[in-house]
Design a protein around this motif. Sequence first.
Motif, PDB file in Angstrom:
ATOM      1  N   ASN A  95       0.190  -2.123   8.642  1.00  0.00           N
ATOM      2  CA  ASN A  95      -0.178  -3.521   8.391  1.00  0.00           C
ATOM      3  C   ASN A  95      -0.468  -4.262   9.691  1.00  0.00           C
ATOM      4  O   ASN A  95      -1.411  -5.066   9.756  1.00  0.00           O
ATOM      5  N   ASP A 136      -3.883  -3.089  10.975  1.00  0.00           N
ATOM      6  CA  ASP A 136      -4.982  -3.653  10.192  1.00  0.00           C
ATOM      7  C   ASP A 136      -5.201  -5.126  10.516  1.00  0.00           C
ATOM      8  O   ASP A 136      -6.342  -5.598  10.611  1.00  0.00           O
ATOM      9  N   GLU A 137      -4.114  -5.852  10.692  1.00  0.00           N
ATOM     10  CA  GLU A 137      -4.226  -7.273  11.023  1.00  0.00           C
ATOM     11  C   GLU A 137      -4.848  -7.469  12.399  1.00  0.00           C
ATOM     12  O   GLU A 137      -5.722  -8.327  12.589  1.00  0.00           O
ATOM     13  N   ASP A 148      -8.461  -6.458  12.140  1.00  0.00           N
ATOM     14  CA  ASP A 148      -9.148  -7.129  11.043  1.00  0.00           C
ATOM     15  C   ASP A 148      -9.885  -6.119  10.161  1.00  0.00           C
ATOM     16  O   ASP A 148     -11.097  -6.239   9.906  1.00  0.00           O
ATOM     17  N   ASP A 185      -9.264  -3.200   6.616  1.00  0.00           N
ATOM     18  CA  ASP A 185      -8.496  -2.937   5.405  1.00  0.00           C
ATOM     19  C   ASP A 185      -8.472  -1.428   5.179  1.00  0.00           C
ATOM     20  O   ASP A 185      -9.477  -0.834   4.780  1.00  0.00           O
ATOM     21  N   THR A 186      -7.326  -0.781   5.458  1.00  0.00           N
ATOM     22  CA  THR A 186      -7.226   0.667   5.338  1.00  0.00           C
ATOM     23  C   THR A 186      -7.509   1.138   3.917  1.00  0.00           C
ATOM     24  O   THR A 186      -8.152   2.174   3.713  1.00  0.00           O
ATOM     25  N   ASN A 187      -7.048   0.414   2.923  1.00  0.00           N
ATOM     26  CA  ASN A 187      -7.291   0.817   1.535  1.00  0.00           C
ATOM     27  C   ASN A 187      -8.782   0.842   1.213  1.00  0.00           C
ATOM     28  O   ASN A 187      -9.269   1.744   0.511  1.00  0.00           O
ATOM     29  N   GLU A 188      -9.502  -0.129   1.711  1.00  0.00           N
ATOM     30  CA  GLU A 188     -10.951  -0.164   1.495  1.00  0.00           C
ATOM     31  C   GLU A 188     -11.629   1.011   2.183  1.00  0.00           C
ATOM     32  O   GLU A 188     -12.531   1.647   1.628  1.00  0.00           O
TER      33      GLU A 188
END
Length: 273
Positions: free
Chosen positions: A187, A190-191, A194, A196-199
């Motif tokens: 997290n 990713d922050e 910027d 989104d690992t899921n995407e």
Amino acid sequence: MLMVSCSSTSPNVTPQGREASAETRALGAGAEVLQGAGAPSALDIHLVGFHPMADDPSIQMEAHHFCRQVNEDFAQCALFDSDGADANLNGVEYIISSLLYEQLPEEEKQYWHPHNYEILSGQLVAPGLPDAAEQALMESKINSYGKTFHLWHTGNASVEGDELPMGEPMLAWSFNADGELNESLLNARDEALDIDTNEIRQQRAVLIDMAEPQEGVDMLAGSFPERQKPAGIEDRENSRQGRGGGPITPSEEKKDSEEKKDEDMQQQDSNED
């Protein structure tokens, strides 16, 4: 040159030592002008992923890889704890194709970790690259292996690091299933970037059919009993079982070898008596 990312993260630890003097800074500035970057200037591929330590998977670090693709089958990377000018150099990784991996001596293979989960899960990213270029880069690394040593535990978003490189080099491994990586590290990454690992994971689903079973996938299985391997991630047959339930680790292999030598010497002494 492939690298296009800009500095977006900061190191987790400040090295111990006095502030650089004006003379030291001047010498550095002069060297930069007169000597140039040399070999480091060829490290033009920037990858960001995560490494657990093979002998203690609870030690987990975000790793910024700055790599040179030497040829189609071999790349070499310097590892840092961040991507800014003040980043700490904390390790090295060599990356080889499955073609080269299959040519390694069996004893050597124990040091090389698989990459497919890192790629398919979206944990491994190339920040700043257009989506199509990043996808092509990741496709070229499917079924590859890495040999990684971290020389300095520089910590992470949750754990304070050492102010100097301490102790022996640590063989690093790869994450190979959901439920292994500390979610707080993912997290935070990713922050900071910027993203989104899921995407990213969804976009890379098209690579699943290219993924072959790899050795070392279940290396850390004993340390993560709740882990779940997603589609495309399989471990090739490996009968060497370590004390944690997964394949034997290098330190266990070394200890077993030493114990075997001791037993042989004791047997030899017994026969002489």
